[in-house]
Scaffold this motif. Structure first.
Motif, PDB file in Angstrom:
ATOM      1  N   PRO A  23       0.848  -1.205   0.000  1.00 40.70           N
ATOM      2  CA  PRO A  23       0.000   0.000   0.000  1.00 40.70           C
ATOM      3  C   PRO A  23       0.877   1.246   0.000  1.00 40.70           C
ATOM      4  N   GLN A  44       2.365   4.672   0.886  1.00 37.35           N
ATOM      5  CA  GLN A  44       2.418   5.619   1.985  1.00 37.35           C
ATOM      6  C   GLN A  44       2.144   7.027   1.451  1.00 37.35           C
ATOM      7  N   ASP A  64      -2.675   4.206   0.594  1.00 33.10           N
ATOM      8  CA  ASP A  64      -3.068   2.796   0.716  1.00 33.10           C
ATOM      9  C   ASP A  64      -3.513   2.170  -0.600  1.00 33.10           C
TER      10      ASP A  64
END
Length: 233
Positions: A103, A105, A117
């Protein structure tokens, strides 16, 4: 994408393809609001996004202008002028050190204009060629935009996969060049000590649609390269 992202993407594309040349004044915020059928606040967010990318500059009392080369931080250069293209591609070898899906950041999401995400490819490659040419490539790409990327593609040119198999056209790259200290990868693969300089090229690559497809940093041995540029007025 949100409305302001659609607008910033469209203006970015027009900057890249020359519709808005260097030093051209953009239409005013009210004019852009009327053109895109949105509020002035939405237009302002779109312009602020382009300002943060270093593509335009706001001049108090004058308006918003496309940045000239002398004003660029890192420059806006053709993707075809990358460092790898100064070498014989057939002699460049790649070792895949890491290939995973993670995911995004906040920093990565901001660079790629995606949501935090959202899933991205996280790629680390060690690339080397003749004359002791060596580099480390740390790269992130959004999965939704670049589907189907496999480890086998990483041993060759990812750009060729994007253009020849996915049918996209890579337009440009916004780069910032800095000097930094070696990390664990630099010490292991570039043979550097803690006090050796690393030439770090941070890059956001754009398709001809104006959408960012890549956020990467390339690490080079600091005293093996020199950076030359010309500023025009």
């Amino acid at each position: 994408m949100t409305k302001y992202e659609v607008i910033s993407s469209d203006i970015r594309k027009k900057i890249h393809n020359g519709t808005f040349p260097v030093n051209t004044q953009l239409p005013t915020e009210p004019e852009l609001g009327e053109q895109y059928g949105v509020s002035r606040i939405t237009v302002k967010k779109a312009i602020d996004q382009l300002v943060s990318e270093g593509l335009v500059i706001k001049r108090r009392g004058s308006g918003t202008f496309v940045k000239g080369l002398s004003e660029q931080e890192g420059g806006l250069t053709s993707q075809s002028n990358g460092l790898f293209n100064t070498l014989d591609k057939s002699k460049i070898k790649s070792e895949v050190l890491l290939f995973e899906i993670i995911p995004a950041q906040d920093l990565i999401a901001g660079k790629l204009n995606i949501q935090p995400d959202d899933f991205v490819y996280h790629i680390i490659r060690y690339r080397h060629g003749d004359d002791n040419w060596r580099t480390l490539d740390f790269c992130y790409m959004p999965i939704l935009l670049i589907p189907g990327l496999k480890k086998e593609h990483l041993y060759h040119s990812i750009y060729e996969y994007i253009e020849h198999q996915l049918g996209f056209r890579i337009q440009s790259a916004h780069r910032i060049i800095t000097a930094t200290r070696p990390d664990q990868y630099d010490r292991q693969y570039l043979g550097l000590t803690d006090t050796d300089p690393v030439l770090c090229i941070e890059q956001v690559g754009y398709l001809d649609s104006g959408v960012p497809f890549e956020y990467s940093t390339q690490h080079h041995i600091g005293d093996h390269y020199e950076f030359k540029t010309v500023s025009l007025r």
